[in-house]
Scaffold this motif. Structure first.
Motif, PDB file in Angstrom:
ATOM      1  N   LYS A   1       0.823  -1.204   0.000  1.00  0.00           N
ATOM      2  CA  LYS A   1       0.000   0.000   0.000  1.00  0.00           C
ATOM      3  C   LYS A   1       0.862   1.260   0.000  1.00  0.00           C
ATOM      4  N   LYS A   2       1.943   1.237   0.744  1.00  0.00           N
ATOM      5  CA  LYS A   2       2.846   2.397   0.781  1.00  0.00           C
ATOM      6  C   LYS A   2       3.561   2.579  -0.554  1.00  0.00           C
TER       7      LYS A   2
ATOM      8  N   SER B   1       1.107   3.636  -3.622  1.00  0.00           N
ATOM      9  CA  SER B   1       0.408   4.921  -3.502  1.00  0.00           C
ATOM     10  C   SER B   1       1.296   6.083  -3.942  1.00  0.00           C
ATOM     11  N   LYS B   2       2.470   5.770  -4.500  1.00  0.00           N
ATOM     12  CA  LYS B   2       3.401   6.804  -4.969  1.00  0.00           C
ATOM     13  C   LYS B   2       2.991   7.301  -6.346  1.00  0.00           C
TER      14      LYS B   2
ATOM     15  N   LEU C   1      -5.491   4.176  -3.838  1.00  0.00           N
ATOM     16  CA  LEU C   1      -4.580   4.381  -2.698  1.00  0.00           C
ATOM     17  C   LEU C   1      -3.988   5.783  -2.729  1.00  0.00           C
TER      18      LEU C   1
ATOM     19  N   SER D   1      -6.703   8.239  -1.849  1.00  0.00           N
ATOM     20  CA  SER D   1      -7.087   8.081  -0.439  1.00  0.00           C
ATOM     21  C   SER D   1      -6.115   8.819   0.468  1.00  0.00           C
ATOM     22  N   ASN D   2      -4.840   8.776   0.112  1.00  0.00           N
ATOM     23  CA  ASN D   2      -3.826   9.479   0.905  1.00  0.00           C
ATOM     24  C   ASN D   2      -3.968  10.992   0.805  1.00  0.00           C
ATOM     25  N   LYS D   3      -4.579  11.463  -0.298  1.00  0.00           N
ATOM     26  CA  LYS D   3      -4.750  12.902  -0.500  1.00  0.00           C
ATOM     27  C   LYS D   3      -6.164  13.363  -0.143  1.00  0.00           C
TER      28      LYS D   3
END
Length: 325
Positions: free
Chosen positions: A206-207, A210-211, A253, A256-258
């Motif tokens: 996931k990390k 998500s880049k 992903l 979602s992080n943003k």
């Protein structure tokens, strides 16, 4: 009510991309450019919808009553929309009665046109629930999802080798039913969406995925696949691109992080995406004979306009009926 407004707007964009698949744009100016949009970037839409559905399944899968209510609700939606579109597929094929009956049975089992999505979602969620009941680990679930997706990709790619096959075999090869279904598309993306929502072995993935640079590389790969298909087969796009199994989760992903979770009065934006998705073929049918001289891109704009208008009315009607979405 609290909503992830970024993902809600993503659903709107995905619905607009689905409409492009059914009403291609820029076809009159450049077939290659149109192909790269229609059979390239637009093909992320439905897999993204499946992943988004999977994100919110954790509580459903953990409670038998909630699961039954969820599946019952989906079946109601499916029956209602199949009844709405019944005049467009019920004995529509004139060749012979046996052919008409066969086509109607396939429409009911696999879903008429865009309604395949609901039946694939139902089947995908049921299969995911069954595997969870068998205590399949998340790691095994991930492997099963990847395996089934690749099988579906291979099944659909048979057309690359037999593009001009005639008869029943040719019809099956060019048909979407053998590959675009709950087993090969619905389940894999729903399962990955579900796994994304959990904390566990996917944390590292996931990390990484998500880049932004991963997302850009995925889109470049998608365009490469679409370009290859254009020159190899040249006729139509495919629902399966091998990169989709990475690109669609990566996009969600990344967003979602943003994203932001905000307080809203209702879920109108989320419902509007569903309304556009389900009602736009009806608008397309209505416009087919009315705007005969309208070019593809202009027709697309009109379809979106009327889909939003009729879809908004349907949302308000659904507040009481609760049978459309």
């Amino acid at each position: 009510m609290k909503r992830n407004i970024t993902l809600d707007y993503l659903k709107i964009i995905m619905s607009l991309l689905v409409v492009i698949i059914h009403s291609p744009i820029f076809w009159e100016s450049s077939r290659l450019f149109s192909h790269m949009i229609v059979n390239g970037i637009c093909r992320i839409a439905v897999p993204c919808f499946f992943v988004l559905n999977g994100l919110y399944l954790k509580k459903v899968l953990e409670n038998n009553i909630a699961f039954r209510k969820y599946i019952k609700r989906l079946f109601i939606f499916y029956i209602v929309w199949m009844l709405i579109y019944a005049p467009f597929y019920l004995f529509h094929f004139k060749d012979s009665m046996p052919v008409s009956i066969l086509m109607n049975i396939s429409s009911i089992l696999f879903g008429f046109w865009h309604l395949w999505y609901i039946i694939a979602l139902i089947g995908g969620v049921i299969l995911l629930y069954f595997l969870k009941q068998k205590n399949i680990s998340d790691k095994q679930l991930f492997k099963i999802a990847l395996f089934l997706f690749i099988i579906g990709w291979l099944v659909q790619k048979v057309e690359l080798f037999y593009p001009d096959e005639e008869g029943l075999i040719g019809g099956l090869i060019r048909s979407s039913f053998p590959s675009r279904n709950f087993l090969f598309m619905g389940f894999p993306f729903v399962a990955i969406g579900y796994l994304i929502s959990k904390k566990g072995f996917m944390e590292g993935l996931k990390k990484s995925f998500s880049k932004l640079y991963i997302l850009i590389l995925c889109f470049l790969f998608l365009f490469s696949e679409a370009l290859l298909h254009f020159y190899v087969i040249g006729r139509r796009g495919f629902d399966f691109y091998i990169i989709l199994i990475v690109l669609c989760p990566a996009l969600i992903l990344f967003l979602s992080n943003k994203s932001k979770i905000i307080e809203v009065e209702d879920d109108f934006i989320s419902k509007l995406s569903a309304a556009i998705y389900f009602i736009h073929p009806l608008v397309l049918y209505m416009m087919k004979d009315i705007f005969l001289k309208v070019q593809n891109t202009e027709r697309y704009i009109l379809i979106i306009f009327f889909s939003v208008v009729f879809g908004s009315a349907l949302i308000y009607a659904n507040k009481r009926l609760k049978i459309f979405f």
